[in-house]
Motif scaffolding. Sequence first.
Motif, PDB file in Angstrom:
ATOM      1  N   HIS A  73       0.928  -1.167  -0.104  1.00  0.00           N
ATOM      2  CA  HIS A  73      -0.074   0.017   0.045  1.00  0.00           C
ATOM      3  C   HIS A  73       0.911   1.232  -0.186  1.00  0.00           C
ATOM      4  O   HIS A  73       1.837   1.309   0.882  1.00  0.00           O
ATOM      5  CB  HIS A  73      -0.816  -0.028   1.396  1.00  0.00           C
ATOM      6  N   LEU A  74       0.717   1.995  -0.925  1.00  0.00           N
ATOM      7  CA  LEU A  74       1.757   3.247  -1.001  1.00  0.00           C
ATOM      8  C   LEU A  74       0.677   4.720  -1.039  1.00  0.00           C
ATOM      9  O   LEU A  74      -0.303   4.634  -1.325  1.00  0.00           O
ATOM     10  CB  LEU A  74       2.258   3.376  -2.409  1.00  0.00           C
ATOM     11  N   PHE A  75       1.305   5.550  -0.598  1.00  0.00           N
ATOM     12  CA  PHE A  75       0.959   7.036  -0.466  1.00  0.00           C
ATOM     13  C   PHE A  75       1.586   7.826  -1.229  1.00  0.00           C
ATOM     14  O   PHE A  75       2.896   7.838  -0.965  1.00  0.00           O
ATOM     15  CB  PHE A  75       0.666   7.274   1.244  1.00  0.00           C
ATOM     16  N   LYS A  76       0.998   8.727  -1.933  1.00  0.00           N
ATOM     17  CA  LYS A  76       1.809   9.903  -2.687  1.00  0.00           C
ATOM     18  C   LYS A  76       1.672  10.971  -1.806  1.00  0.00           C
ATOM     19  O   LYS A  76       0.434  11.552  -1.681  1.00  0.00           O
ATOM     20  CB  LYS A  76       1.331  10.096  -4.139  1.00  0.00           C
ATOM     21  N   ASP A  77       2.654  11.670  -1.095  1.00  0.00           N
ATOM     22  CA  ASP A  77       2.774  12.909  -0.243  1.00  0.00           C
ATOM     23  C   ASP A  77       2.569  14.031  -1.127  1.00  0.00           C
ATOM     24  O   ASP A  77       2.877  15.258  -0.477  1.00  0.00           O
ATOM     25  CB  ASP A  77       3.697  12.688   0.777  1.00  0.00           C
ATOM     26  N   GLY A  78       2.532  14.058  -2.308  1.00  0.00           N
ATOM     27  CA  GLY A  78       2.101  15.099  -3.179  1.00  0.00           C
ATOM     28  C   GLY A  78       3.640  15.280  -4.152  1.00  0.00           C
ATOM     29  O   GLY A  78       3.465  15.797  -5.307  1.00  0.00           O
ATOM     30  N   THR A  79       4.514  14.803  -3.902  1.00  0.00           N
ATOM     31  CA  THR A  79       5.796  14.738  -5.012  1.00  0.00           C
ATOM     32  C   THR A  79       6.170  13.172  -4.909  1.00  0.00           C
ATOM     33  O   THR A  79       6.549  12.862  -6.043  1.00  0.00           O
ATOM     34  CB  THR A  79       6.822  15.499  -4.334  1.00  0.00           C
ATOM     35  N   GLU A  80       6.196  12.370  -4.194  1.00  0.00           N
ATOM     36  CA  GLU A  80       6.690  11.042  -4.368  1.00  0.00           C
ATOM     37  C   GLU A  80       6.035  10.169  -3.603  1.00  0.00           C
ATOM     38  O   GLU A  80       5.007  10.150  -2.776  1.00  0.00           O
ATOM     39  CB  GLU A  80       8.104  10.928  -3.996  1.00  0.00           C
ATOM     40  N   TRP A  81       5.820   8.789  -4.199  1.00  0.00           N
ATOM     41  CA  TRP A  81       5.412   7.617  -3.510  1.00  0.00           C
ATOM     42  C   TRP A  81       5.986   6.975  -2.510  1.00  0.00           C
ATOM     43  O   TRP A  81       7.530   6.863  -2.702  1.00  0.00           O
ATOM     44  CB  TRP A  81       4.997   6.612  -4.654  1.00  0.00           C
ATOM     45  N   PHE A 131       3.433   2.683   2.772  1.00  0.00           N
ATOM     46  CA  PHE A 131       3.230   2.741   4.051  1.00  0.00           C
ATOM     47  C   PHE A 131       2.635   1.653   4.741  1.00  0.00           C
ATOM     48  O   PHE A 131       2.601   1.432   6.163  1.00  0.00           O
ATOM     49  CB  PHE A 131       1.960   4.008   4.343  1.00  0.00           C
ATOM     50  N   HIS A 132       2.483   0.482   3.907  1.00  0.00           N
ATOM     51  CA  HIS A 132       2.036  -0.742   4.649  1.00  0.00           C
ATOM     52  C   HIS A 132       2.458  -1.926   3.621  1.00  0.00           C
ATOM     53  O   HIS A 132       2.480  -1.850   2.396  1.00  0.00           O
ATOM     54  CB  HIS A 132       0.552  -0.940   4.798  1.00  0.00           C
ATOM     55  N   LEU A 133       3.248  -2.993   4.045  1.00  0.00           N
ATOM     56  CA  LEU A 133       3.629  -4.077   3.304  1.00  0.00           C
ATOM     57  C   LEU A 133       3.096  -5.243   3.951  1.00  0.00           C
ATOM     58  O   LEU A 133       3.641  -5.537   5.200  1.00  0.00           O
ATOM     59  CB  LEU A 133       5.214  -4.172   3.178  1.00  0.00           C
ATOM     60  N   ALA A 134       2.531  -6.166   3.434  1.00  0.00           N
ATOM     61  CA  ALA A 134       1.910  -7.486   3.920  1.00  0.00           C
ATOM     62  C   ALA A 134       2.538  -8.446   2.913  1.00  0.00           C
ATOM     63  O   ALA A 134       2.532  -8.208   1.649  1.00  0.00           O
ATOM     64  CB  ALA A 134       0.452  -7.581   3.948  1.00  0.00           C
ATOM     65  N   ASP A 135       2.926  -9.590   3.357  1.00  0.00           N
ATOM     66  CA  ASP A 135       3.500 -10.768   2.331  1.00  0.00           C
ATOM     67  C   ASP A 135       2.948 -12.093   2.952  1.00  0.00           C
ATOM     68  O   ASP A 135       2.719 -12.282   4.351  1.00  0.00           O
ATOM     69  CB  ASP A 135       4.954 -10.687   2.469  1.00  0.00           C
TER      70      ASP A 135
END
Length: 164
Positions: A131-139, A142-146
């Motif tokens: 799960h990724l979040f773009k803070d305005g400039t870059e991705w 914020f969560h990694l499940a495997d």
Amino acid sequence: MNTIPRITIFIFCLLMTMHVGAQPTDQIAIMKPINNLFEGMNKMDSILVGSAFTKDATLVSLMKDKEGKSVMRRGDLGKFIKGMGTPHEEVYSEPIWDVKMEIDGNFAQVWAKYAFYLGKEFHHCGVDAFHLFKDGTEWKIFHLADTRQVEDCEVPQAIKNRFK
């Protein structure tokens, strides 16, 4: 490790699973922290690994314990990053395939099958869910499940061949 084949396989997988309406530049930007994570693991570079995550990212692994019971283990991001940068004998490699991506504004989800290798030896396989979040400039992740398994792994032959 030669990164040219990894990039070629990644681009092919990415093109085969493109989300309708998503621009290729969006997908490349979303995959950047994921690629940094794997490259950092491979190079034992904790700075590169750490650059992939938000400061408060969460890690979860789903697997079976020795008795065959399903368990969920939460990871510690700081320990993970430190461990990836600590020198170790075998190179960590985690090729991915069947990449699927969904995007909604500043939120993205990437799902991919993977195989984990210690040096040339297969260790386990599963699915990575980022799960990724773009803070305005870059991705950032914020969560990694495997998931993790050692049996019934269907690793593509092209990936197996890279570790012969």
